[in-house]
Each structure stands twice: as C-alpha cells, then as structure tokens.
Design an enzyme around this catalytic site. Structure first.
Site, PDB file in Angstrom:
ATOM      1  N   LYS A  53       1.081  -1.160   0.053  1.00  0.00           N
ATOM      2  CA  LYS A  53       0.094  -0.042   0.208  1.00  0.00           C
ATOM      3  C   LYS A  53       0.841   1.281  -0.091  1.00  0.00           C
ATOM      4  O   LYS A  53       0.492   2.234  -0.601  1.00  0.00           O
ATOM      5  CB  LYS A  53      -0.857   0.004   1.246  1.00  0.00           C
ATOM      6  N   GLN A  97      -4.997  -1.336   9.959  1.00  0.00           N
ATOM      7  CA  GLN A  97      -4.691  -2.605   9.328  1.00  0.00           C
ATOM      8  C   GLN A  97      -5.328  -3.789  10.026  1.00  0.00           C
ATOM      9  O   GLN A  97      -4.948  -3.691  11.258  1.00  0.00           O
ATOM     10  CB  GLN A  97      -3.166  -3.162   8.796  1.00  0.00           C
ATOM     11  N   ASP A 120     -11.152   3.180   4.168  1.00  0.00           N
ATOM     12  CA  ASP A 120     -11.416   1.667   3.781  1.00  0.00           C
ATOM     13  C   ASP A 120     -12.918   1.416   3.864  1.00  0.00           C
ATOM     14  O   ASP A 120     -13.138   0.458   3.729  1.00  0.00           O
ATOM     15  CB  ASP A 120     -10.822   1.129   5.356  1.00  0.00           C
TER      16      ASP A 120
HETATM   17  N1  GUN Z   1      -6.960  -6.487   5.882  1.00  0.00           N
HETATM   18  C1  GUN Z   1      -7.145  -7.400   4.986  1.00  0.00           C
HETATM   19  N2  GUN Z   1      -7.493  -6.425   3.855  1.00  0.00           N
HETATM   20  C2  GUN Z   1      -7.733  -5.201   4.471  1.00  0.00           C
HETATM   21  C3  GUN Z   1      -8.417  -4.281   4.063  1.00  0.00           C
HETATM   22  O1  GUN Z   1      -8.763  -3.874   2.851  1.00  0.00           O
HETATM   23  N3  GUN Z   1      -8.149  -2.967   4.906  1.00  0.00           N
HETATM   24  C4  GUN Z   1      -7.659  -3.260   6.279  1.00  0.00           C
HETATM   25  N4  GUN Z   1      -7.527  -2.069   6.889  1.00  0.00           N
HETATM   26  N5  GUN Z   1      -7.160  -4.227   6.696  1.00  0.00           N
HETATM   27  C5  GUN Z   1      -7.216  -5.231   5.953  1.00  0.00           C
END
Ligand code: GUN
Length: 281
Positions: A53, A97, A120
């Site tokens: 990311k 996350q 998100d």
């Molecule tokens: N863990 C797995 N996929 C995601 C996501 O799209 N966002 C976040 N914050 N955590 C994740």
C-alpha cells in the site's frame, strides 16, 4: 470455452497512471494527499499488504506513512494514536490494518477514526450509509472487484451471484454491491451444507474463503465469472488463491489470477478514495 483472465494488475496500472495526473493537479493547488496506515504487531501477511500500500501510494504521489505499533499496545493507546491522526490536517486518510491483536476490540478502534478520513469504508457511519445506498467510502476489495467487472463490461443484471465468505471487509459488502447491480445473491459460509450445488448454479462466483485451491473446476458452472479473493500460501510459500485457477480454465468465461487479479485493485481503490478526500475539500 476459452477462459479470459481478468487482469486486475493491468487495470490498476491504468487507473494509477490517471491518479498521478489527479495528484499533480492537487499539488498545483498546494495540496498533498496524505495517507497514514497503522500496523499493529508482526503479522506477516499484514506487513506485506501494508508495504505494498505504501509503495503504490508513493508511486502516485500520495504522502504515505506507516506507523508500526507493538503487538502489546493497549486499546487505549491505539485509540490515542487514531485521535492524533484525526487532528492532523496533513492526513486525509487513516487506515487501521486488520486483523488487530485479540486483546483489542476492532470495532471500538474503527469507530474512533474520524469518519471523513476513513478510506477503508469500515467506520460504522460509512458502513451504515453504504447499506442505505449513499456511502462516502467503500470497502476497497469489493469496490475494486466491481471496477474490474465494469472494465470488462460484465453485466450482473439478473445473474445468480454466489459469494463464499461473510466477512465485514469482503463477503458482506460484496454481496450488497452485487445486489445493487441487480444480481440475485446467495451468501455461503463455513456452515453452508450444499456449497458445490450452489456454486454449480452461480453465474458469478466470488471466493473469499481463505483456503488455498478449495474451488476447483467441478464447482464451476460453464461460462461462469470466477473472482478469487484468496491470498494463501502453499507448502512452498507460494501465493495461491482460493480457486484452483488451472482447473477452471476452459470452464469459466473469466477468472481473476492470483497474484495480479483482485489484490492490485484493492490497493488502487484505497488510493482513489484517499485522493477523493482531498479533491472534495
Ligand atoms: N486486512 C485485509 N484486507 C484489509 C483491508 O482492505 N483493509 C484493512 N484495513 N485491513 C485489511
């Protein structure tokens, strides 16, 4: 039947090159989009996702920061971090996350993010607005899948769509988005008894199970569109999907590869939503 790959990586690259232009025009106005990711603990998969990311964000010109916090951090201390970022005007997007360590209540933390900085789409306010049909941020994985289907002109109207998995971050929002496009949805999960029969009736199958190569050709209706959200490791440590891609070739009309399918689209939607926050200022 010839099976076509839904190349998320290619679409992501195209969308990201358009994002560079968007970020440049923000820079001309003195605005730099900022994204901060909070990563708690040492989860290997999360570390890889978060690094990706950050790398992609930087590539399109977003100022990106990862704050790494120890596994033992208290819920209160994590919330304090979130609140500091809420106050920081240079941060437009905050991402916590997931998963968080077991001693931390995920929902409590997510609800403390300023929902206008939630890129998100996991804040209860955004989840609620999404359910009502007017979200300001969408969960990135299903959103990316919808963009991928759109780019390949795949119509969903009247189709039978099966979503396998009912998580808050993929399964539930995926089902809702497919429904909004007039698909008839079925949600299957670990307690579903007749998974194979349901799968064999699905025109669109989304596998978000978390078990490597569980979906094989015999689950697939001829001509179905198969979306693989899985990110599993095989014994050799190789990244594999929930779908045994080789075995659905020649049966499905389309399938997303792993890697290079859904993953790059998830990140791209995160970047898009971060840039949108600044564009809307
Ligand atoms: N863990 C797995 N996929 C995601 C996501 O799209 N966002 C976040 N914050 N955590 C994740």
């Amino acid at each position: 039947m010839e099976t076509q790959l839904l190349e998320g990586k290619k679409l992501a690259e195209k969308m990201q090159s358009e994002m560079k232009v968007r970020v440049n025009s923000l820079l001309e106005k003195g605005k730099i989009p900022g994204l901060t990711v909070l990563l708690v603990g040492e989860d290997k998969a999360s570390q890889v996702y978060v690094r990706n990311k950050e790398r992609q964000a930087t590539k399109v010109g977003i100022k990106s920061e990862i704050i790494r916090l120890p596994e033992t951090i208290s819920e209160a201390a994590l919330i304090e971090q979130v609140e500091q970022l809420n106050e920081d005007a240079s941060v437009h997007g905050i991402l916590v996350q997931l998963p968080l360590p077991k001693h931390i209540n995920e929902q409590e933390v997510l609800r403390k993010i300023d929902y206008s900085k939630d890129v998100d789409g996991f804040h209860p306010m955004n989840m609620g607005n999404f359910l009502l049909g007017n979200a300001s941020a969408l969960p990135c994985t299903p959103y990316g899948i919808m963009e991928l289907l759109k780019a390949y002109d795949i119509s969903l109207e009247g189709k039978n769509a099966l979503v396998i998995g009912r998580s808050n971050i993929v399964g539930k929002p995926m089902a809702l988005m497919l429904m909004e496009k007039n698909a008839t949805i079925t949600i299957a999960h670990s307690k579903t008894k007749n998974l194979k029969e349901l799968a064999q009736q699905a025109d669109v199958l989304v596998a978000a199970i978390g078990r490597g190569h569980m979906i094989t050709g015999e689950f697939i209706k001829p001509g179905a569109v198969v979306i693989d959200v899985g990110m599993n490791r095989d014994e050799a440590g190789k990244l594999i999907g929930d779908v045994d891609t080789a075995s659905v070739m020649g049966i499905a009309s389309y399938v997303t590869p792993v890697p290079g399918g859904v993953g790059p689209m998830t990140i791209t939607m995160l970047l898009d939503q971060t840039i949108k926050k600044v564009e809307a200022e």
